[in-house]
Design a protein around this motif. Sequence first.
Motif, PDB file in Angstrom:
ATOM      1  N   ASP A  61       0.825  -1.213   0.000  1.00  0.00           N
ATOM      2  CA  ASP A  61       0.000   0.000   0.000  1.00  0.00           C
ATOM      3  C   ASP A  61       0.860   1.266   0.000  1.00  0.00           C
ATOM      4  O   ASP A  61       0.449   2.304   0.509  1.00  0.00           O
ATOM      5  N   ALA A  62       2.055   1.178  -0.593  1.00  0.00           N
ATOM      6  CA  ALA A  62       2.966   2.325  -0.613  1.00  0.00           C
ATOM      7  C   ALA A  62       2.352   3.571  -1.241  1.00  0.00           C
ATOM      8  O   ALA A  62       2.508   4.677  -0.698  1.00  0.00           O
ATOM      9  N   PRO A  63       1.644   3.478  -2.376  1.00  0.00           N
ATOM     10  CA  PRO A  63       1.075   4.704  -2.959  1.00  0.00           C
ATOM     11  C   PRO A  63       0.128   5.441  -2.021  1.00  0.00           C
ATOM     12  O   PRO A  63       0.182   6.670  -1.918  1.00  0.00           O
ATOM     13  N   GLN A  64      -0.728   4.707  -1.330  1.00  0.00           N
ATOM     14  CA  GLN A  64      -1.673   5.360  -0.422  1.00  0.00           C
ATOM     15  C   GLN A  64      -0.964   5.973   0.771  1.00  0.00           C
ATOM     16  O   GLN A  64      -1.311   7.067   1.229  1.00  0.00           O
ATOM     17  N   LEU A  65       0.052   5.276   1.288  1.00  0.00           N
ATOM     18  CA  LEU A  65       0.820   5.820   2.411  1.00  0.00           C
ATOM     19  C   LEU A  65       1.537   7.101   2.000  1.00  0.00           C
ATOM     20  O   LEU A  65       1.592   8.067   2.773  1.00  0.00           O
ATOM     21  N   LEU A  66       2.080   7.130   0.796  1.00  0.00           N
ATOM     22  CA  LEU A  66       2.749   8.338   0.317  1.00  0.00           C
ATOM     23  C   LEU A  66       1.756   9.480   0.130  1.00  0.00           C
ATOM     24  O   LEU A  66       2.052  10.639   0.436  1.00  0.00           O
ATOM     25  N   GLU A  67       0.566   9.151  -0.374  1.00  0.00           N
ATOM     26  CA  GLU A  67      -0.455  10.169  -0.588  1.00  0.00           C
ATOM     27  C   GLU A  67      -0.870  10.832   0.718  1.00  0.00           C
ATOM     28  O   GLU A  67      -1.140  12.046   0.760  1.00  0.00           O
ATOM     29  N   ASP A  68      -0.884  10.068   1.793  1.00  0.00           N
ATOM     30  CA  ASP A  68      -1.316  10.591   3.098  1.00  0.00           C
ATOM     31  C   ASP A  68      -0.165  11.152   3.927  1.00  0.00           C
ATOM     32  O   ASP A  68      -0.379  11.602   5.053  1.00  0.00           O
ATOM     33  N   SER A  69       1.063  11.098   3.415  1.00  0.00           N
ATOM     34  CA  SER A  69       2.238  11.490   4.196  1.00  0.00           C
ATOM     35  C   SER A  69       2.565  12.964   3.992  1.00  0.00           C
ATOM     36  O   SER A  69       1.940  13.666   3.192  1.00  0.00           O
ATOM     37  N   VAL A  70       3.593  13.416   4.723  1.00  0.00           N
ATOM     38  CA  VAL A  70       4.059  14.802   4.605  1.00  0.00           C
ATOM     39  C   VAL A  70       5.000  14.986   3.425  1.00  0.00           C
ATOM     40  O   VAL A  70       5.453  16.111   3.161  1.00  0.00           O
ATOM     41  N   ILE A  71       5.318  13.918   2.723  1.00  0.00           N
ATOM     42  CA  ILE A  71       6.181  14.014   1.547  1.00  0.00           C
ATOM     43  C   ILE A  71       5.433  14.753   0.438  1.00  0.00           C
ATOM     44  O   ILE A  71       4.283  14.437   0.132  1.00  0.00           O
ATOM     45  N   ASP A  72       6.090  15.729  -0.165  1.00  0.00           N
ATOM     46  CA  ASP A  72       5.450  16.539  -1.196  1.00  0.00           C
ATOM     47  C   ASP A  72       5.534  15.911  -2.578  1.00  0.00           C
ATOM     48  O   ASP A  72       4.616  16.071  -3.386  1.00  0.00           O
ATOM     49  N   GLU A  73       6.624  15.200  -2.868  1.00  0.00           N
ATOM     50  CA  GLU A  73       6.775  14.643  -4.205  1.00  0.00           C
ATOM     51  C   GLU A  73       7.759  13.484  -4.170  1.00  0.00           C
ATOM     52  O   GLU A  73       8.764  13.522  -3.438  1.00  0.00           O
ATOM     53  N   VAL A  74       7.480  12.450  -4.953  1.00  0.00           N
ATOM     54  CA  VAL A  74       8.353  11.285  -5.085  1.00  0.00           C
ATOM     55  C   VAL A  74       8.765  11.190  -6.541  1.00  0.00           C
ATOM     56  O   VAL A  74       7.915  11.071  -7.429  1.00  0.00           O
ATOM     57  N   VAL A  75      10.064  11.243  -6.801  1.00  0.00           N
ATOM     58  CA  VAL A  75      10.595  11.240  -8.164  1.00  0.00           C
ATOM     59  C   VAL A  75      11.349   9.943  -8.394  1.00  0.00           C
ATOM     60  O   VAL A  75      12.312   9.636  -7.680  1.00  0.00           O
ATOM     61  N   VAL A  76      10.924   9.162  -9.390  1.00  0.00           N
ATOM     62  CA  VAL A  76      11.588   7.909  -9.742  1.00  0.00           C
ATOM     63  C   VAL A  76      11.710   7.833 -11.260  1.00  0.00           C
ATOM     64  O   VAL A  76      11.004   8.525 -11.989  1.00  0.00           O
ATOM     65  N   THR A  77      12.594   6.985 -11.729  1.00  0.00           N
ATOM     66  CA  THR A  77      12.724   6.773 -13.170  1.00  0.00           C
ATOM     67  C   THR A  77      11.736   5.700 -13.607  1.00  0.00           C
ATOM     68  O   THR A  77      11.109   5.020 -12.787  1.00  0.00           O
ATOM     69  N   ASN A  78      11.633   5.536 -14.917  1.00  0.00           N
ATOM     70  CA  ASN A  78      10.744   4.516 -15.438  1.00  0.00           C
ATOM     71  C   ASN A  78      11.470   3.201 -15.702  1.00  0.00           C
ATOM     72  O   ASN A  78      11.106   2.438 -16.583  1.00  0.00           O
ATOM     73  N   ALA A  79      12.524   2.934 -14.914  1.00  0.00           N
ATOM     74  CA  ALA A  79      13.213   1.645 -14.996  1.00  0.00           C
ATOM     75  C   ALA A  79      12.308   0.502 -14.532  1.00  0.00           C
ATOM     76  O   ALA A  79      12.519  -0.645 -14.906  1.00  0.00           O
ATOM     77  N   ILE A  80      11.312   0.815 -13.711  1.00  0.00           N
ATOM     78  CA  ILE A  80      10.313  -0.158 -13.253  1.00  0.00           C
ATOM     79  C   ILE A  80       8.942   0.425 -13.571  1.00  0.00           C
ATOM     80  O   ILE A  80       8.690   1.593 -13.297  1.00  0.00           O
ATOM     81  N   PRO A  81       8.039  -0.354 -14.141  1.00  0.00           N
ATOM     82  CA  PRO A  81       6.701   0.179 -14.439  1.00  0.00           C
ATOM     83  C   PRO A  81       5.956   0.521 -13.162  1.00  0.00           C
ATOM     84  O   PRO A  81       5.904  -0.275 -12.224  1.00  0.00           O
ATOM     85  N   HIS A  82       5.390   1.718 -13.101  1.00  0.00           N
ATOM     86  CA  HIS A  82       4.665   2.135 -11.896  1.00  0.00           C
ATOM     87  C   HIS A  82       3.466   3.011 -12.263  1.00  0.00           C
ATOM     88  O   HIS A  82       3.054   3.868 -11.472  1.00  0.00           O
ATOM     89  N   GLU A  83       2.912   2.807 -13.441  1.00  0.00           N
ATOM     90  CA  GLU A  83       1.771   3.614 -13.853  1.00  0.00           C
ATOM     91  C   GLU A  83       0.542   3.369 -12.979  1.00  0.00           C
ATOM     92  O   GLU A  83      -0.238   4.289 -12.716  1.00  0.00           O
ATOM     93  N   VAL A  84       0.362   2.137 -12.536  1.00  0.00           N
ATOM     94  CA  VAL A  84      -0.768   1.851 -11.649  1.00  0.00           C
ATOM     95  C   VAL A  84      -0.625   2.608 -10.341  1.00  0.00           C
ATOM     96  O   VAL A  84      -1.590   3.187  -9.810  1.00  0.00           O
ATOM     97  N   GLN A  85       0.599   2.645  -9.808  1.00  0.00           N
ATOM     98  CA  GLN A  85       0.837   3.384  -8.561  1.00  0.00           C
ATOM     99  C   GLN A  85       0.621   4.877  -8.754  1.00  0.00           C
ATOM    100  O   GLN A  85       0.158   5.560  -7.837  1.00  0.00           O
ATOM    101  N   LYS A  86       0.937   5.400  -9.937  1.00  0.00           N
ATOM    102  CA  LYS A  86       0.731   6.829 -10.181  1.00  0.00           C
ATOM    103  C   LYS A  86      -0.750   7.184 -10.182  1.00  0.00           C
ATOM    104  O   LYS A  86      -1.123   8.302  -9.808  1.00  0.00           O
TER     105      LYS A  86
END
Length: 383
Positions: free
Chosen positions: A319-344
């Motif tokens: 549940d990392a995407p939901q935890l990040l959405e509810d956290s104090v983190i403003d932005e998470v920047v990653v490369t597309n070396a791993i598919p993560h469109e569902v998480q976006k």
Amino acid sequence: MAFNPTQNLPNYTLNGSVLEHVNYAKYLGVLLKSDCKFDAHINTKLKVWNISCVYRRLEITQGKCSVLHKTNRETQVEIGESVRGKDIYIVQTGTKNVNNDIMELLIIAYACKTSCARNIVGVIPYLPYCKQSKMRKRGSIVSKLVADMLSTAGLNHILTMDLHHKEIQGFFNFPVDNLRASSFLLQYIRESIPDWRNAILVARNPNAVNRASSFAERLQLGFAVIHGEEKELDSEKDDGRASPPPTRITSVDVHDLPVLNRKEKPPMNVVGDVGGKIAIIVDDLIDEVDSFIAAAELLRERGAYKIYVVATHGLLSLDAPQLLEDSVIDEVVVTNAIPHEVQKLQCGKIKTVDVSALFAEAIRRIHNQESMSHLFRNVAADD
């Protein structure tokens, strides 16, 4: 201006084949048939990266390959064109479905080997099992096993990015080119983070100090370290190693042996001043995000008014995407070396940096037998 790391790059010619496989059973979305006579399905919206950029720059077409998962969960591969005497580049990365990823790669490579391909290069942006490169109690070094399997399957070269431990290259008996995503991430910081000169680079734990220091030196910024972060500790479960020696051996007095005290985790603390600054946490991999969120909360308490997380690989499990959405983190920047469109789709804070141009140039150089040193300019040993 929008960030586009692939703009103003030339096209390159390559007389070879590229086999790309994206497991169509992994994702939901619109499935399009490729030009493969076996009707291999390619999900054009959820790819490892925008592979069409690689094809366009190299002026090549996608190789014809079909991968089928049977009802008994076996994997079947069929190559749809002749690969005899050709250089084959198999594009496959590690995802959350890691065991399927490995087996698909092995079977495709072995199919090319038995079809008399001249060279088989694995383009593996995120190498599966790269975190298991050290012995832990009665475990094993799985990265070495994966290296042996890839070699046996027929691969004779690997192109990857930001290995979790660079020493893994020594497990292979053929060349491994470990590309770096730092130039793309640094460019994103300069072009997409407002007031980035007021930022400070943060190492989430002492193990990430080298990476944070490298980013800080290139951006000419300061850096801080979070000490006391929870680490991956061995289980405290008794595995028999603490048991007394057998009674038949009486010549050793175990009470005379020095005892190593158990590590005591210190309270979490920030070494460095982050007050009134933008905190940029840098790492190579984001999987479970609890430790990142704990670090961000501490940085916010210490006065950081904006918090970014920048990493090469974004697995973002559970549940990392939901935890990040509810956290104090403003932005998470990653490369597309791993598919993560569902998480976006689940978290609007996730931003993607495209690194396909780097892999396209690496493939061109490998195929034309040119030096790879140009891609490693100014790369230090600790990068």
